[in-house]
Design a protein around this motif. Sequence first.
Motif, PDB file in Angstrom:
ATOM      1  N   ALA A 112     -20.523-101.858 -26.460  1.00 28.13           N
ATOM      2  CA  ALA A 112     -20.197-101.613 -25.107  1.00 28.13           C
ATOM      3  C   ALA A 112     -20.045-102.664 -24.921  1.00 28.13           C
ATOM      4  CB  ALA A 112     -21.288-100.971 -25.126  1.00 28.13           C
ATOM      5  N   HIS A 113     -20.067-103.679 -25.227  1.00 28.01           N
ATOM      6  CA  HIS A 113     -20.088-105.484 -24.097  1.00 28.01           C
ATOM      7  C   HIS A 113     -19.611-105.793 -25.259  1.00 28.01           C
ATOM      8  CE1 HIS A 113     -22.235-103.873 -20.934  1.00 28.01           C
ATOM      9  NE2 HIS A 113     -23.596-103.170 -22.591  1.00 28.01           N
ATOM     10  N   GLU A 114     -19.012-106.910 -24.881  1.00 29.14           N
ATOM     11  CA  GLU A 114     -18.845-108.409 -25.435  1.00 29.14           C
ATOM     12  C   GLU A 114     -19.529-108.916 -26.486  1.00 29.14           C
ATOM     13  OE1 GLU A 114     -15.765-109.721 -26.066  1.00 29.14           O
ATOM     14  OE2 GLU A 114     -14.608-108.204 -24.822  1.00 29.14           O
ATOM     15  N   ILE A 115     -19.615-109.276 -28.012  1.00 30.74           N
ATOM     16  CA  ILE A 115     -19.769-109.669 -28.593  1.00 30.74           C
ATOM     17  C   ILE A 115     -19.722-111.385 -29.265  1.00 30.74           C
ATOM     18  CG2 ILE A 115     -21.207-107.089 -30.131  1.00 30.74           C
ATOM     19  CD1 ILE A 115     -19.559-107.838 -31.889  1.00 30.74           C
ATOM     20  N   VAL A 140     -12.860-106.292 -33.117  1.00 27.47           N
ATOM     21  CA  VAL A 140     -13.856-105.538 -32.097  1.00 27.47           C
ATOM     22  C   VAL A 140     -13.078-104.684 -30.874  1.00 27.47           C
ATOM     23  CG1 VAL A 140     -15.349-106.740 -30.937  1.00 27.47           C
ATOM     24  CG2 VAL A 140     -15.262-107.540 -32.500  1.00 27.47           C
ATOM     25  N   LYS A 141     -13.657-104.051 -30.772  1.00 30.43           N
ATOM     26  CA  LYS A 141     -13.305-102.736 -29.817  1.00 30.43           C
ATOM     27  C   LYS A 141     -14.185-102.419 -28.754  1.00 30.43           C
ATOM     28  CE  LYS A 141     -10.076-100.644 -32.292  1.00 30.43           C
ATOM     29  NZ  LYS A 141      -9.651 -99.491 -33.246  1.00 30.43           N
ATOM     30  N   ILE A 142     -14.693-102.242 -27.733  1.00 32.02           N
ATOM     31  CA  ILE A 142     -15.238-102.357 -26.457  1.00 32.02           C
ATOM     32  C   ILE A 142     -15.086-100.614 -26.057  1.00 32.02           C
ATOM     33  CG2 ILE A 142     -16.410-102.686 -24.007  1.00 32.02           C
ATOM     34  CD1 ILE A 142     -16.294-105.576 -25.783  1.00 32.02           C
ATOM     35  N   ASP A 143     -16.346 -99.525 -26.273  1.00 30.81           N
ATOM     36  CA  ASP A 143     -16.275 -98.692 -25.631  1.00 30.81           C
ATOM     37  C   ASP A 143     -17.249 -98.346 -25.025  1.00 30.81           C
ATOM     38  OD1 ASP A 143     -16.351 -96.387 -25.412  1.00 30.81           O
ATOM     39  OD2 ASP A 143     -15.930 -95.549 -27.423  1.00 30.81           O
ATOM     40  N   ARG A 144     -17.473 -98.374 -24.042  1.00 30.96           N
ATOM     41  CA  ARG A 144     -18.737 -98.358 -22.722  1.00 30.96           C
ATOM     42  C   ARG A 144     -19.614 -97.387 -22.986  1.00 30.96           C
ATOM     43  NH1 ARG A 144     -18.480-102.947 -21.152  1.00 30.96           N
ATOM     44  NH2 ARG A 144     -16.652-103.829 -20.171  1.00 30.96           N
ATOM     45  N   ASN A 145     -18.453 -95.944 -23.794  1.00 33.29           N
ATOM     46  CA  ASN A 145     -19.346 -95.012 -23.931  1.00 33.29           C
ATOM     47  C   ASN A 145     -20.391 -94.777 -24.855  1.00 33.29           C
ATOM     48  OD1 ASN A 145     -17.579 -93.132 -22.236  1.00 33.29           O
ATOM     49  ND2 ASN A 145     -16.416 -92.929 -23.566  1.00 33.29           N
ATOM     50  N   ILE A 146     -20.436 -95.551 -25.779  1.00 32.53           N
ATOM     51  CA  ILE A 146     -21.803 -96.021 -27.209  1.00 32.53           C
ATOM     52  C   ILE A 146     -22.880 -96.105 -25.881  1.00 32.53           C
ATOM     53  CG2 ILE A 146     -20.134 -96.177 -28.759  1.00 32.53           C
ATOM     54  CD1 ILE A 146     -21.271 -98.582 -28.958  1.00 32.53           C
ATOM     55  N   ILE A 147     -23.100 -96.878 -25.345  1.00 28.57           N
ATOM     56  CA  ILE A 147     -24.318 -96.660 -24.130  1.00 28.57           C
ATOM     57  C   ILE A 147     -24.373 -98.729 -24.723  1.00 28.57           C
ATOM     58  CG2 ILE A 147     -26.719 -96.875 -23.103  1.00 28.57           C
ATOM     59  CD1 ILE A 147     -25.497 -93.513 -23.217  1.00 28.57           C
ATOM     60  N   GLY A 148     -24.924 -98.307 -25.853  1.00 27.76           N
ATOM     61  CA  GLY A 148     -25.463 -99.586 -26.545  1.00 27.76           C
ATOM     62  C   GLY A 148     -26.084-100.031 -28.390  1.00 27.76           C
ATOM     63  N   GLY A 149     -25.679-101.282 -28.449  1.00 30.54           N
ATOM     64  CA  GLY A 149     -25.834-101.366 -30.342  1.00 30.54           C
ATOM     65  C   GLY A 149     -24.562-101.122 -30.715  1.00 30.54           C
ATOM     66  N   ILE A 157     -16.644 -95.614 -43.895  1.00 27.29           N
ATOM     67  CA  ILE A 157     -17.616 -95.285 -43.930  1.00 27.29           C
ATOM     68  C   ILE A 157     -18.422 -95.352 -42.402  1.00 27.29           C
ATOM     69  CG2 ILE A 157     -19.892 -96.800 -44.808  1.00 27.29           C
ATOM     70  CD1 ILE A 157     -18.903 -97.637 -47.164  1.00 27.29           C
ATOM     71  N   GLU A 158     -19.059 -94.893 -42.023  1.00 27.49           N
ATOM     72  CA  GLU A 158     -19.281 -94.905 -40.923  1.00 27.49           C
ATOM     73  C   GLU A 158     -21.168 -95.718 -40.666  1.00 27.49           C
ATOM     74  OE1 GLU A 158     -19.813 -92.346 -37.012  1.00 27.49           O
ATOM     75  OE2 GLU A 158     -18.102 -92.117 -37.899  1.00 27.49           O
ATOM     76  N   VAL A 159     -21.060 -96.690 -39.717  1.00 24.40           N
ATOM     77  CA  VAL A 159     -22.849 -96.427 -39.835  1.00 24.40           C
ATOM     78  C   VAL A 159     -22.311 -96.926 -37.878  1.00 24.40           C
ATOM     79  CG1 VAL A 159     -24.605 -98.737 -40.002  1.00 24.40           C
ATOM     80  CG2 VAL A 159     -22.620 -98.232 -41.457  1.00 24.40           C
ATOM     81  N   ASP A 160     -23.514 -95.738 -37.960  1.00 23.13           N
ATOM     82  CA  ASP A 160     -24.034 -95.325 -36.594  1.00 23.13           C
ATOM     83  C   ASP A 160     -25.356 -96.278 -35.661  1.00 23.13           C
ATOM     84  OD1 ASP A 160     -23.745 -95.333 -33.815  1.00 23.13           O
ATOM     85  OD2 ASP A 160     -22.916 -93.588 -34.242  1.00 23.13           O
ATOM     86  N   ALA A 161     -25.054 -97.348 -35.272  1.00 17.14           N
ATOM     87  CA  ALA A 161     -26.539 -97.851 -35.235  1.00 17.14           C
ATOM     88  C   ALA A 161     -26.165 -97.793 -33.111  1.00 17.14           C
ATOM     89  CB  ALA A 161     -26.933 -98.664 -35.250  1.00 17.14           C
ATOM     90  N   SER A 162     -25.448 -96.649 -32.664  1.00 20.11           N
ATOM     91  CA  SER A 162     -25.516 -97.276 -30.681  1.00 20.11           C
ATOM     92  C   SER A 162     -26.749 -95.963 -29.984  1.00 20.11           C
ATOM     93  CB  SER A 162     -23.920 -95.938 -30.901  1.00 20.11           C
ATOM     94  OG  SER A 162     -23.897 -94.805 -30.717  1.00 20.11           O
ATOM     95  N   ILE A 163     -26.759 -96.060 -29.222  1.00 16.61           N
ATOM     96  CA  ILE A 163     -27.666 -95.549 -28.153  1.00 16.61           C
ATOM     97  C   ILE A 163     -26.969 -94.059 -28.449  1.00 16.61           C
ATOM     98  CG2 ILE A 163     -29.027 -95.236 -26.254  1.00 16.61           C
ATOM     99  CD1 ILE A 163     -29.254 -98.284 -26.437  1.00 16.61           C
ATOM    100  N   LYS A 164     -25.934 -93.701 -28.098  1.00 14.29           N
ATOM    101  CA  LYS A 164     -25.325 -92.765 -28.122  1.00 14.29           C
ATOM    102  C   LYS A 164     -25.718 -91.900 -29.144  1.00 14.29           C
ATOM    103  CE  LYS A 164     -20.564 -90.482 -26.918  1.00 14.29           C
ATOM    104  NZ  LYS A 164     -20.742 -89.119 -27.342  1.00 14.29           N
TER     105      LYS A 164
END
Length: 180
Positions: A112-115, A140-149, A157-164
């Motif tokens: 969601a934000h720069e790392i 690295v891609k920024i996507d504010r829709n994932i909220i955080g994480g 393989i998809e590892v989804d540790a996002s709030i969304k």
Amino acid sequence: MLPAKRYAEALIKLGQEEGNLEKFYDHLFKLFEIIKSNNEFNNIWFDLEMKRSEKKQKIKAFFDDDIDSYILNLLYLLIDKRREIILPYIPLYYKQMYDKILGNVDVEVIVAHEIGSDVLNKISKWLWKRYGVKNPRFIVKIDRNIIGGIKLLFNNIEVDASIKGALDSMRKELVKIAIL
């Protein structure tokens, strides 16, 4: 495109024997960029009515000794066999095999934000421990829709540790419970 894959495999083996894996990679992708953007090269390369000997001369003159002799010989072989059409695919297959040998993996990191690099180093260590990924190349891609994480995509393989992702998972569970 199996013939292209076989040519790429032969180049990989030759590159390993000669210690030129990276050199071949660089020259193949230089050639790939030429195919994508140079009309002069494409007019010569894809002219199927041109005599083979004339085409070889023009290709050699085009590169003016600025290409590895093995890659040039590959071009000559493709001309002799009238397999010009498969040339754009050879670098792609070569890259797949090259990356596998070196353990290179393209990892898409969605946040969601720069790392910072410290976070990427931690991700790199985690990928090594969990999936054996030696050399991750981060995109690295920024996507504010994932909220955080964070969300990682690599090797199908998809590892989804996002709030969304967590909220979507909870929503599915609640819908499933409501239906029962």
